[in-house]
Design a protein around this motif. Structure first.
Motif, PDB file in Angstrom:
ATOM      1  N   TRP A  38       8.955   7.578  51.069  1.00  7.56           N
ATOM      2  CA  TRP A  38      10.379   7.877  50.942  1.00  7.56           C
ATOM      3  C   TRP A  38      10.656   8.895  49.843  1.00  7.56           C
ATOM      4  CZ3 TRP A  38      11.558   6.066  55.282  1.00  7.56           C
ATOM      5  CH2 TRP A  38      11.210   4.803  55.699  1.00  7.56           C
ATOM      6  N   GLU A 137      16.342   5.324  55.109  1.00 12.97           N
ATOM      7  CA  GLU A 137      15.576   4.211  55.669  1.00 12.97           C
ATOM      8  C   GLU A 137      14.904   3.339  54.611  1.00 12.97           C
ATOM      9  OE1 GLU A 137      12.971   5.604  58.790  1.00 12.97           O
ATOM     10  OE2 GLU A 137      14.478   7.038  59.454  1.00 12.97           O
ATOM     11  N   ASN A 138      15.103   3.663  53.348  1.00 16.24           N
ATOM     12  CA  ASN A 138      14.476   2.903  52.275  1.00 16.24           C
ATOM     13  C   ASN A 138      15.347   1.690  51.919  1.00 16.24           C
ATOM     14  OD1 ASN A 138      13.177   1.925  50.017  1.00 16.24           O
ATOM     15  ND2 ASN A 138      12.958   3.932  49.043  1.00 16.24           N
ATOM     16  N   THR A 139      15.295   0.677  52.768  1.00 20.39           N
ATOM     17  CA  THR A 139      16.151  -0.499  52.609  1.00 20.39           C
ATOM     18  C   THR A 139      15.835  -1.275  51.328  1.00 20.39           C
ATOM     19  OG1 THR A 139      14.671  -1.798  54.011  1.00 20.39           O
ATOM     20  CG2 THR A 139      16.562  -0.746  55.086  1.00 20.39           C
ATOM     21  N   VAL A 142      17.736   0.412  48.554  1.00 18.12           N
ATOM     22  CA  VAL A 142      19.168   0.125  48.715  1.00 18.12           C
ATOM     23  C   VAL A 142      19.485  -1.255  48.125  1.00 18.12           C
ATOM     24  CG1 VAL A 142      21.001  -0.366  50.399  1.00 18.12           C
ATOM     25  CG2 VAL A 142      19.518   1.634  50.708  1.00 18.12           C
ATOM     26  N   ARG A 143      18.648  -2.252  48.427  1.00 16.32           N
ATOM     27  CA  ARG A 143      18.870  -3.608  47.899  1.00 16.32           C
ATOM     28  C   ARG A 143      18.790  -3.629  46.374  1.00 16.32           C
ATOM     29  NH1 ARG A 143      15.759  -5.081  52.319  1.00 16.32           N
ATOM     30  NH2 ARG A 143      13.913  -5.356  51.017  1.00 16.32           N
TER      31      ARG A 143
END
Length: 182
Positions: A38, A137-139, A142-143
């Motif tokens: 990422w 797409e780097n979930t 994000v969290r």
């Protein structure tokens, strides 16, 4: 340690200046394609990691330091790197980022690391706004940001150029004025 050295300590994570002896530990994750998928850099060659460490060690000795590239240490093991820097002194705005060895993912290490960086940004650095961007797409990232009170502000279209191709980023920000007063 130089007089400009810092050490930020949380319950499980210590952030400290990167040192020349950290080469092998840093290269273990900066050369990993899964870790760097990422990122706008990597996977690193050994020469690229060596240059990164040299630059981080040099910045630690700078008077009036506004860039902190730090080693993430858990149980005496270097498991990542993280940074916080002034993006605009006039606007009291900074930015932060982090990269962790994949065996640290999903364990709260990123959340604690980002929290330590944010506290340093809003405390000693005197910033009022801290931004962070990540790949859409780097979930996991994000969290981490959301758990630290960052608010999603939008999608930056064609924000980064990676390997000759433009890609989007998600923009998050945390404000000093949103932090609870203690």
């Amino acid at each position: 340690m130089t007089t400009n050295s810092i050490q930020l300590t949380g319950p499980r994570v210590t952030l400290r200046d990167i040192q020349p002896g950290d080469l092998d530990a840093v290269h273990a994750f900066t050369s990993d394609p899964t870790v760097t998928q990422w990122s706008i850099w990597g996977p690193n060659t050994l020469a690229e990691t060596r240059a990164f460490i040299a630059a981080a060690a040099a910045e630690a000795g700078q008077p009036g330091r506004t860039l902190f590239t730090l080693a993430v240490v858990v149980e005496d093991r270097l498991v990542g790197t993280a940074g916080v820097w002034v993006k605009s002194a006039a606007d009291s705005t900074g930015e932060l980022g982090y990269t962790l060895h994949q065996d640290m993912w999903g364990r709260g290490i990123g959340t604690e690391t980002a929290g330590l960086l944010l506290a340093h940004a809003f405390g000693p650095m005197g910033l009022e706004r801290v931004e962070a961007t990540c790949h859409p797409e780097n979930t996991g990232s994000v969290r981490v940001l959301e758990k630290n009170g960052f608010v999603f502000e939008g999608r930056l279209r064609a924000h980064k150029k990676v390997n000759g191709t433009r890609r989007d980023s998600l923009l998050f920000a945390a404000l000093l004025s949103d932090r609870p007063r203690g």
